[in-house]
Design a protein around this motif. Structure first.
Motif, mmCIF file in Angstrom:
data_model
loop_
_atom_site.group_PDB
_atom_site.id
_atom_site.type_symbol
_atom_site.label_atom_id
_atom_site.label_comp_id
_atom_site.label_asym_id
_atom_site.label_seq_id
_atom_site.Cartn_x
_atom_site.Cartn_y
_atom_site.Cartn_z
ATOM 1 N N LEU A 1 0.837 -1.212 0.000
ATOM 2 C CA LEU A 1 0.000 0.000 0.000
ATOM 3 C C LEU A 1 0.870 1.259 0.000
ATOM 4 C CD1 LEU A 1 -2.890 -0.842 2.487
ATOM 5 C CD2 LEU A 1 -3.086 -0.379 0.033
ATOM 6 N N PHE A 2 1.896 1.245 0.836
ATOM 7 C CA PHE A 2 2.795 2.392 0.869
ATOM 8 C C PHE A 2 3.475 2.584 -0.492
ATOM 9 C CE2 PHE A 2 6.916 4.411 1.566
ATOM 10 C CZ PHE A 2 6.515 5.577 2.186
ATOM 11 N N GLY A 3 3.907 1.502 -1.121
ATOM 12 C CA GLY A 3 4.556 1.575 -2.426
ATOM 13 C C GLY A 3 3.634 2.108 -3.512
ATOM 14 N N VAL A 4 2.392 1.634 -3.525
ATOM 15 C CA VAL A 4 1.406 2.144 -4.498
ATOM 16 C C VAL A 4 1.201 3.634 -4.266
ATOM 17 C CG1 VAL A 4 -1.043 2.091 -5.143
ATOM 18 C CG2 VAL A 4 0.227 -0.044 -4.922
ATOM 19 N N GLY A 5 1.007 4.017 -3.008
ATOM 20 C CA GLY A 5 0.798 5.426 -2.687
ATOM 21 C C GLY A 5 2.000 6.283 -3.040
ATOM 22 N N LEU A 6 3.197 5.777 -2.759
ATOM 23 C CA LEU A 6 4.418 6.510 -3.075
ATOM 24 C C LEU A 6 4.563 6.706 -4.586
ATOM 25 C CD1 LEU A 6 7.126 7.744 -2.132
ATOM 26 C CD2 LEU A 6 8.097 5.436 -2.361
ATOM 27 N N ALA A 7 4.347 5.645 -5.354
ATOM 28 C CA ALA A 7 4.463 5.745 -6.819
ATOM 29 C C ALA A 7 3.430 6.716 -7.372
ATOM 30 C CB ALA A 7 4.299 4.376 -7.456
ATOM 31 N N ALA A 8 2.203 6.625 -6.864
ATOM 32 C CA ALA A 8 1.147 7.528 -7.337
ATOM 33 C C ALA A 8 1.473 8.972 -6.961
ATOM 34 C CB ALA A 8 -0.202 7.113 -6.745
ATOM 35 N N PHE A 9 1.970 9.173 -5.746
ATOM 36 C CA PHE A 9 2.338 10.511 -5.301
ATOM 37 C C PHE A 9 3.451 11.095 -6.177
ATOM 38 C CE2 PHE A 9 5.276 13.097 -2.743
ATOM 39 C CZ PHE A 9 4.452 14.173 -2.467
ATOM 40 N N LEU A 10 4.505 10.310 -6.417
ATOM 41 C CA LEU A 10 5.607 10.798 -7.249
ATOM 42 C C LEU A 10 5.150 11.083 -8.677
ATOM 43 C CD1 LEU A 10 8.513 8.514 -5.969
ATOM 44 C CD2 LEU A 10 8.171 10.968 -5.518
ATOM 45 N N ASP A 11 4.298 10.227 -9.220
ATOM 46 C CA ASP A 11 3.745 10.433 -10.555
ATOM 47 C C ASP A 11 2.970 11.747 -10.605
ATOM 48 O OD1 ASP A 11 2.785 10.084 -13.182
ATOM 49 O OD2 ASP A 11 1.214 8.704 -12.555
ATOM 50 N N GLU A 12 2.131 11.939 -9.604
ATOM 51 C CA GLU A 12 1.297 13.149 -9.543
ATOM 52 C C GLU A 12 2.162 14.398 -9.445
ATOM 53 O OE1 GLU A 12 -1.634 16.026 -9.026
ATOM 54 O OE2 GLU A 12 -1.880 13.981 -9.742
ATOM 55 N N VAL A 13 3.093 14.408 -8.518
ATOM 56 C CA VAL A 13 3.907 15.608 -8.303
ATOM 57 C C VAL A 13 4.835 15.875 -9.495
ATOM 58 C CG1 VAL A 13 5.737 16.603 -6.879
ATOM 59 C CG2 VAL A 13 3.764 15.547 -5.787
ATOM 60 N N LEU A 14 5.556 14.858 -9.935
ATOM 61 C CA LEU A 14 6.541 15.066 -10.999
ATOM 62 C C LEU A 14 5.903 15.286 -12.375
ATOM 63 C CD1 LEU A 14 9.237 12.418 -10.025
ATOM 64 C CD2 LEU A 14 9.359 14.892 -9.748
ATOM 65 N N ALA B 1 -3.651 5.601 0.256
ATOM 66 C CA ALA B 1 -2.831 4.387 0.207
ATOM 67 C C ALA B 1 -1.576 4.556 1.059
ATOM 68 C CB ALA B 1 -2.465 4.051 -1.238
ATOM 69 N N THR B 2 -0.902 5.692 0.946
ATOM 70 C CA THR B 2 0.329 5.935 1.693
ATOM 71 C C THR B 2 0.069 5.930 3.197
ATOM 72 O OG1 THR B 2 1.168 7.289 -0.126
ATOM 73 C CG2 THR B 2 2.248 7.554 2.009
ATOM 74 N N VAL B 3 -0.911 6.691 3.625
ATOM 75 C CA VAL B 3 -1.217 6.781 5.058
ATOM 76 C C VAL B 3 -1.728 5.444 5.594
ATOM 77 C CG1 VAL B 3 -2.720 7.907 6.758
ATOM 78 C CG2 VAL B 3 -1.550 9.273 5.020
ATOM 79 N N GLY B 4 -2.567 4.751 4.807
ATOM 80 C CA GLY B 4 -3.051 3.435 5.227
ATOM 81 C C GLY B 4 -1.900 2.459 5.431
ATOM 82 N N GLY B 5 -0.958 2.446 4.493
ATOM 83 C CA GLY B 5 0.207 1.577 4.629
ATOM 84 C C GLY B 5 1.042 1.925 5.838
ATOM 85 N N LEU B 6 1.202 3.218 6.108
ATOM 86 C CA LEU B 6 1.992 3.635 7.273
ATOM 87 C C LEU B 6 1.290 3.328 8.590
ATOM 88 C CD1 LEU B 6 3.558 6.984 6.027
ATOM 89 C CD2 LEU B 6 4.702 4.778 6.386
ATOM 90 N N PHE B 7 -0.046 3.452 8.632
ATOM 91 C CA PHE B 7 -0.780 3.071 9.847
ATOM 92 C C PHE B 7 -0.621 1.578 10.120
ATOM 93 C CE2 PHE B 7 -3.146 7.110 9.967
ATOM 94 C CZ PHE B 7 -3.197 7.313 11.337
ATOM 95 N N MET B 8 -0.702 0.775 9.060
ATOM 96 C CA MET B 8 -0.507 -0.668 9.238
ATOM 97 C C MET B 8 0.910 -0.959 9.732
ATOM 98 S SD MET B 8 -2.400 -2.318 5.930
ATOM 99 C CE MET B 8 -2.045 -3.999 6.423
ATOM 100 N N PHE B 9 1.898 -0.253 9.178
ATOM 101 C CA PHE B 9 3.281 -0.461 9.587
ATOM 102 C C PHE B 9 3.476 -0.048 11.050
ATOM 103 C CE2 PHE B 9 7.827 0.787 9.734
ATOM 104 C CZ PHE B 9 8.367 -0.469 9.497
#
Length: 159
Positions: A23-36, A69-77
């Motif tokens: 989940l964190f990886g999906v969120g990170l990739a989506a975030f980087l795609d969006e920003v960049l 996705a990012t926050v959900g993955g981090l809460f699980m972690f």
């Protein structure tokens, strides 16, 4: 505790570590795609088949998804760490799998099958598509190697 119960519990926590990382990886990739690519380079919007305003709205929804996705993955972690069940290598393997799968899905399904946007609107897209998808495959393979190389051991939290 019975031996069988422990292995079931360990298997459950391995899956949770992988899911949290994924989940964190999906969120990170989506975030980087969006920003960049959406904001800084302005190569495309999430949905380019309508007006610019609709493209910006779709970017906002896409950005919200990435953060959920990012926050959900981090809460699980955080929960795994609190329980002292964090397998950091499994988690990083999940991050790489999530990042690679998102990028491959984006490159193949969204760009080529659904055609909701392209990486960049230029005459020769081949090199952009090739680099995008090769990086995705590299991330997926690396993630699988990281997960498999762990051998099931768990890195214990330092006191």
């Amino acid at each position: 505790m019975e031996k069988g119960h422990s292995s079931v519990s360990d298997h459950t926590y391995v899956k949770r570590n992988l899911l949290s990382g994924f989940l964190f990886g999906v969120g990170l990739a989506a975030f980087l795609d969006e920003v960049l690519f959406h904001q800084l380079l302005q190569w495309h919007h999430f949905y380019d088949q309508s007006t610019t305003q609709m493209g910006i709205i779709s970017d906002g929804l896409f950005h919200a998804f990435s953060w959920f996705a990012t926050v959900g993955g981090l809460f699980m972690f955080a929960d795994l760490r609190r329980r002292k069940k964090a397998w950091i290598q499994k988690w990083w393997g999940g991050v790489l799998l999530g990042t690679g799968l998102f990028q491959l899905y984006d490159g193949l399904i969204q760009h080529k099958v659904l055609r909701i946007h392209q990486i960049r609107y230029v005459e020769n897209l081949f090199i952009y598509d090739l680099i995008w998808n090769v990086i995705a495959i590299f991330l997926l393979i690396t993630g699988m190697m990281v997960i498999r190389s762990d051998g099931g051991s768990r890195r214990k939290k330092k006191p």
